[in-house]
Structures are given as C-alpha cells and as structure tokens.
Design a protein around this motif. Sequence first.
Motif, mmCIF file in Angstrom:
data_model
loop_
_atom_site.group_PDB
_atom_site.id
_atom_site.type_symbol
_atom_site.label_atom_id
_atom_site.label_comp_id
_atom_site.label_asym_id
_atom_site.label_seq_id
_atom_site.Cartn_x
_atom_site.Cartn_y
_atom_site.Cartn_z
ATOM 1 N N ASP A 260 35.380 42.919 43.633
ATOM 2 C CA ASP A 260 35.580 42.557 42.221
ATOM 3 C C ASP A 260 35.731 41.044 42.069
ATOM 4 O OD1 ASP A 260 35.549 45.251 41.535
ATOM 5 O OD2 ASP A 260 37.692 45.458 41.986
ATOM 6 N N HIS A 261 35.091 40.534 41.039
ATOM 7 C CA HIS A 261 35.196 39.107 40.679
ATOM 8 C C HIS A 261 35.013 38.198 41.897
ATOM 9 C CE1 HIS A 261 36.383 40.426 36.780
ATOM 10 N NE2 HIS A 261 37.488 41.008 37.228
ATOM 11 N N PHE A 262 34.039 38.503 42.676
ATOM 12 C CA PHE A 262 33.834 37.705 43.892
ATOM 13 C C PHE A 262 33.401 36.278 43.561
ATOM 14 C CE2 PHE A 262 31.513 36.535 47.824
ATOM 15 C CZ PHE A 262 32.603 36.597 48.671
ATOM 16 N N LYS A 263 32.764 36.148 42.427
ATOM 17 C CA LYS A 263 32.340 34.807 42.002
ATOM 18 C C LYS A 263 33.558 33.874 41.925
ATOM 19 C CE LYS A 263 29.530 32.613 38.400
ATOM 20 N NZ LYS A 263 30.395 31.451 38.367
ATOM 21 N N GLN A 264 34.692 34.454 41.477
ATOM 22 C CA GLN A 264 35.907 33.630 41.361
ATOM 23 C C GLN A 264 36.417 33.181 42.736
ATOM 24 O OE1 GLN A 264 38.721 35.900 39.041
ATOM 25 N NE2 GLN A 264 37.324 36.000 37.289
ATOM 26 N N VAL A 265 36.215 34.037 43.734
ATOM 27 C CA VAL A 265 36.618 33.652 45.108
ATOM 28 C C VAL A 265 35.818 32.425 45.533
ATOM 29 C CG1 VAL A 265 36.611 34.376 47.533
ATOM 30 C CG2 VAL A 265 37.256 36.002 45.757
ATOM 31 N N ASN A 266 34.508 32.496 45.309
ATOM 32 C CA ASN A 266 33.643 31.355 45.655
ATOM 33 C C ASN A 266 34.039 30.112 44.861
ATOM 34 O OD1 ASN A 266 31.922 32.269 47.628
ATOM 35 N ND2 ASN A 266 30.497 33.201 46.180
ATOM 36 N N ASP A 267 34.257 30.312 43.580
ATOM 37 C CA ASP A 267 34.570 29.160 42.722
ATOM 38 C C ASP A 267 35.903 28.528 43.111
ATOM 39 O OD1 ASP A 267 32.243 29.651 41.445
ATOM 40 O OD2 ASP A 267 33.118 30.621 39.673
ATOM 41 N N GLY A 274 34.215 32.172 50.861
ATOM 42 C CA GLY A 274 33.614 33.424 50.403
ATOM 43 C C GLY A 274 32.901 34.131 51.551
ATOM 44 N N ASP A 275 32.177 33.353 52.354
ATOM 45 C CA ASP A 275 31.484 33.928 53.517
ATOM 46 C C ASP A 275 32.483 34.580 54.478
ATOM 47 O OD1 ASP A 275 29.074 33.168 52.584
ATOM 48 O OD2 ASP A 275 28.740 31.531 54.006
ATOM 49 N N GLN A 276 33.592 33.882 54.718
ATOM 50 C CA GLN A 276 34.598 34.432 55.650
ATOM 51 C C GLN A 276 35.198 35.727 55.101
ATOM 52 O OE1 GLN A 276 37.655 31.861 57.201
ATOM 53 N NE2 GLN A 276 36.229 30.172 57.384
ATOM 54 N N ALA A 296 26.579 49.261 55.770
ATOM 55 C CA ALA A 296 25.511 48.279 55.566
ATOM 56 C C ALA A 296 25.895 47.301 54.461
ATOM 57 C CB ALA A 296 24.217 48.998 55.188
ATOM 58 N N ARG A 297 25.294 46.128 54.528
ATOM 59 C CA ARG A 297 25.444 45.190 53.411
ATOM 60 C C ARG A 297 24.087 45.132 52.716
ATOM 61 N NH1 ARG A 297 25.698 38.735 53.546
ATOM 62 N NH2 ARG A 297 26.370 38.358 51.410
ATOM 63 N N PHE A 298 24.074 45.497 51.448
ATOM 64 C CA PHE A 298 22.807 45.543 50.719
ATOM 65 C C PHE A 298 22.505 44.209 50.048
ATOM 66 C CE2 PHE A 298 21.156 50.088 49.881
ATOM 67 C CZ PHE A 298 21.316 50.403 51.211
ATOM 68 N N ALA A 367 32.635 52.463 37.561
ATOM 69 C CA ALA A 367 33.945 51.957 38.040
ATOM 70 C C ALA A 367 34.168 50.522 37.553
ATOM 71 C CB ALA A 367 33.994 52.022 39.563
ATOM 72 N N LYS A 368 33.108 49.721 37.561
ATOM 73 C CA LYS A 368 33.232 48.335 37.077
ATOM 74 C C LYS A 368 33.564 48.358 35.576
ATOM 75 C CE LYS A 368 31.947 45.747 40.714
ATOM 76 N NZ LYS A 368 32.670 44.636 41.284
ATOM 77 N N ARG A 369 32.861 49.237 34.871
ATOM 78 C CA ARG A 369 33.072 49.308 33.414
ATOM 79 C C ARG A 369 34.481 49.783 33.073
ATOM 80 N NH1 ARG A 369 29.192 51.419 29.128
ATOM 81 N NH2 ARG A 369 30.251 53.350 29.663
ATOM 82 N N GLY A 371 37.117 48.979 34.420
ATOM 83 C CA GLY A 371 38.148 47.955 34.664
ATOM 84 C C GLY A 371 38.241 47.479 36.099
ATOM 85 N N ARG A 372 37.386 47.977 36.995
ATOM 86 C CA ARG A 372 37.332 47.565 38.400
ATOM 87 C C ARG A 372 38.509 48.125 39.222
ATOM 88 N NH1 ARG A 372 35.169 43.714 35.367
ATOM 89 N NH2 ARG A 372 33.143 42.871 35.962
ATOM 90 N N ASN A 373 38.451 47.868 40.525
ATOM 91 C CA ASN A 373 39.471 48.355 41.467
ATOM 92 C C ASN A 373 39.729 49.856 41.295
ATOM 93 O OD1 ASN A 373 41.321 48.222 43.527
ATOM 94 N ND2 ASN A 373 43.022 47.652 42.205
HETATM 95 N N1 LIG Z 1 30.051 33.197 49.791
HETATM 96 C C1 LIG Z 1 29.061 34.023 49.464
HETATM 97 N N2 LIG Z 1 28.899 34.401 48.203
HETATM 98 C C2 LIG Z 1 27.901 35.228 47.887
HETATM 99 C C3 LIG Z 1 27.023 35.699 48.856
HETATM 100 N N3 LIG Z 1 26.117 36.516 48.228
HETATM 101 C C4 LIG Z 1 26.450 36.533 46.926
HETATM 102 N N4 LIG Z 1 27.530 35.756 46.708
HETATM 103 C C5 LIG Z 1 28.204 35.465 45.461
HETATM 104 O O1 LIG Z 1 28.823 36.622 44.940
HETATM 105 C C6 LIG Z 1 29.003 36.413 43.542
HETATM 106 C C7 LIG Z 1 28.662 37.663 42.819
HETATM 107 O O2 LIG Z 1 28.920 37.443 41.469
HETATM 108 P P1 LIG Z 1 28.806 38.581 40.393
HETATM 109 O O3 LIG Z 1 27.501 39.340 40.623
HETATM 110 O O4 LIG Z 1 29.010 37.975 39.061
HETATM 111 O O5 LIG Z 1 29.924 39.594 40.746
HETATM 112 P P2 LIG Z 1 31.501 39.402 40.756
HETATM 113 O O6 LIG Z 1 31.909 38.011 40.484
HETATM 114 O O7 LIG Z 1 31.991 40.026 42.030
HETATM 115 O O8 LIG Z 1 31.902 40.295 39.554
HETATM 116 P P3 LIG Z 1 31.940 41.873 39.503
HETATM 117 O O9 LIG Z 1 31.064 42.408 40.581
HETATM 118 O O10 LIG Z 1 31.433 42.203 38.150
HETATM 119 O O11 LIG Z 1 33.356 42.253 39.695
HETATM 120 C C8 LIG Z 1 28.106 35.247 43.151
HETATM 121 O O12 LIG Z 1 28.909 34.123 42.880
HETATM 122 C C9 LIG Z 1 27.272 34.986 44.388
HETATM 123 O O13 LIG Z 1 26.950 33.626 44.559
HETATM 124 C C10 LIG Z 1 27.191 35.264 50.207
HETATM 125 O O14 LIG Z 1 26.472 35.636 51.131
HETATM 126 N N5 LIG Z 1 28.231 34.419 50.462
#
Ligand SMILES: Nc1nc2c(ncn2[C@@H]2O[C@H](COP(=O)(O)OP(=O)(O)OP(=O)(O)O)[C@@H](O)[C@H]2O)c(=O)[nH]1
Length: 392
Positions: A260-267, A274-276, A296-298, A367-369, A371-373
Amino acid sequence: MHSSPYFELIVPIGFGLLGIVLLACWGVLRQQRFLPWMAAGYVLPALGLALQSAMSNAELARWSLFAGLLHMSGCWSLARGLTMRRGQGLRLWPGLLIGAATLLALFHYGWVDDRIGQRALWLSAGVAAMLMLPLGSVMRGGTGGDPLERLLRIFYVVLLAYSVLRVGLVAWVIPFEEIPRLTRSGYWQVLLAGTLVFGIGFMCILVACAVRDVIRVLRKERDHDSLTGLLNRRAFTEIASARLQDRRLAPWTLLACDLDHFKQVNDAWGHAAGDQVLQTVARVLLEQVREDDLVARFGGEEFILLLGRAGPEAAVEVARRIQAELARHHFDAISGGVTASMGLAPLASAAELQQALVEADGQLYEAKRAGRNCIRVLSPATASPAVEMHGA
Ligand SMILES: Nc1nc2c(ncn2[C@@H]2O[C@H](COP(=O)(O)OP(=O)(O)OP(=O)(O)O)[C@@H](O)[C@H]2O)c(=O)[nH]1
C-alpha cells in the motif's frame, strides 16, 4: 614400432588447436574464467611436445630445461583452471616448489650428467605431482547426479592415474638409455596417441560443462526478477502450470499481494530504500509459505503467490500471517513496517490459471478500494466477491 614424423607433428598441432578452441569458447562464454587457464594447459605442453618431437637426444638434453618449463607451466595452468572451475583458488607455492625441483633435476641430467632416462623420469614425476594439486578441489562435494560433472571427475582421475603410472613405466620398464632417438621410438608414439585421444575427450567435456553452466546462468536470469530473486511472470506461469498437474497439492489458491502507498515509501526514503523494502518483502513472503508454494514478483510492488494444499480459509490464514509480519517487521531502510492489500482466488487446475490471475487481481482491486491493508477472497461456491477481512 617407429613413429612417423608427421604424426609427431600432428599431435602438438592438434593440441594447439584444441587450446585455441578453448580460447574461442572463452571469447563467447566470458563468465567461464577457467577456460583461458585450460587453454594454456593445452597450448604450453603442445609447444613442449613440438619442441621435443623435432629433436635428437643430444638436442633434447640442451633444450630439456625449456621444454620442462613449458610442460610444468602448462600443467599448473590446467590445475589452476580445474580449481577455478570449482570456485576455488590454487596456492602458488606448491606449484613453484614442484616446478623448481623438476627443472633443477632436468638441468642436472641435461647439462651436468646427460641421462635421458632420468630426465624422462623427473619430468613425468613433476607432471604427475602438478596434476595432483587440484585433487581435493575436484573431488570435494557431490556432483548432484550431474552426468557431465561425473564424467569430468572420471577423466581427471584417469589423467592422474595415467600420469602416475607413467612414472612407474619410465622408472622400471622403458630402457631409455638404449633408445637412439627418443622421439622416433614406440614409447613416444604411444605417449602422443594417448595424450591426443585423452586431450580431445577432456576438452569436449570441459566445453560442454562451460556451455551448460552458462545456459544455467542465462536461464536463471530469464526466470527470475533481478531485484528480489523471485520468479518473474513468465517463469511463474510456466512452473505454476506444471505444478497444478500434481493432484497431491490440491486445493490451490492464488494470492495477489500489493504493497500500500508504496510511492510514498519511495518519495520519503528514496528509490534505493524502496528497493530494499521490496527485497525484504520478498524474503518475508518466502518465509511465510511452504517450500512447494510459488512466490513471484509480477512487477512494481505486486507479488503473486500460488499456495498448494490451501483452500480459501487456509489461504486467508497465510495472507493474515503475511500482513502481520509485514506490519511488525523492522525494515532497515525505513522506519516502521508496511501494509499490503491482498486478493485471493481459488483454482482447481492449470486450465484455470489465467482466469484465477484475473480474479485474484480483481479481488486485490476490491481490497484497495475498501481502504487497503485488507483481504478479499473470491468465494469458490458463488464465484463472487464474498469474504471481506481486514488485515492486522
Ligand atoms: N524502489 C522501487 N520502486 C518501484 C519499483 N517498481 C515500482 N516502483 C514504484 O512503486 C510505486 C507504485 O505506485 P502506485 O502504483 O501509485 O502504487 P502505491 O503508491 O503503492 O499505491 P497503492 O498501490 O494504490 O496503494 C511507484 O512509485 C513506482 O515507481 C522498484 O523496482 N523499485
């Protein structure tokens, strides 16, 4: 029995060509760094043999040191290549010691006290001792039932046994002092013929092993995600289709898991963090499932799991366990845990795999719709999104 001068030349030339073939293979299979050492193990003794074949006994005495150097360095290269193939090193000093003792003896029996029999004996003993250096490395560990590895071992043991036997032959059987020209003798002919046949066989196995190893690496790269080491989509589909034939593993459930909200982890923490996190999540997933389940990772932050011997209820338990572990896990790269949404779909056979992937993805979307988790399961009885569960 007298040898033909052509035959005497054909053998070293043949050996030189085999060495060139090994070098050419290395040009293509660059990761196989043992190949140039093996090539040197062919070319250097070939030069020594060529030199010896062209000479009379008197000339051999004067050139024995140089020919010996070629044979010794060739055998050391062969030993180095064999240990390198097993991913090990070879200490230099035992090789230097054997080489120095052999060359000293060749110098003495070539320049001080010219005795062809003693020279042949010392050279044979030096070669046998040098070829013994990789014995531990080649024989250590199992062959994993691999016929090529077993064949390589057999060839090495035969080569070693032959080189030791030759020391005995040279010491007690062959009257060297009575042979007017060594390189025209039957002994030399048999030696060359045996060496050539053996060298061709050994090279074929070496090249086959190198090609096989490269194919294994390429196949691994083709089938696995480079970041997490998990199966990729292509390999997952292929392996899952095969595994779904095994009725002992039924019932099956497909689990789609998306962070969930993985984009925020990267940001917040950066792409490397994020990779780790993705790598750690992959480890957590593998830890939480059985050995014959598939993970698997898709792509992105989406993972797919095929759970065997797991109906919807058991699969939900697994999903909950994963969510709980992700939430409490300490990630080095970020503070706190991560949450994941899960979609589950049961399936009964390989024919249903593609459909189940779509269904699990649909449940994940639900599940995302929601509210996630949380976890959504497609009920097998109604084939409708029936079960709703919030995660930890
Ligand atoms: N560090 C890293 N980030 C990745 C990789 N592949 C995808 N991402 C990031 O994963 C994020 C996915 O963002 P979203 O599709 O908006 O999903 P999300 O932020 O997890 O939001 P929800 O899935 O809706 O909860 C993007 O910021 C991608 O850049 C990767 O191999 N490494």
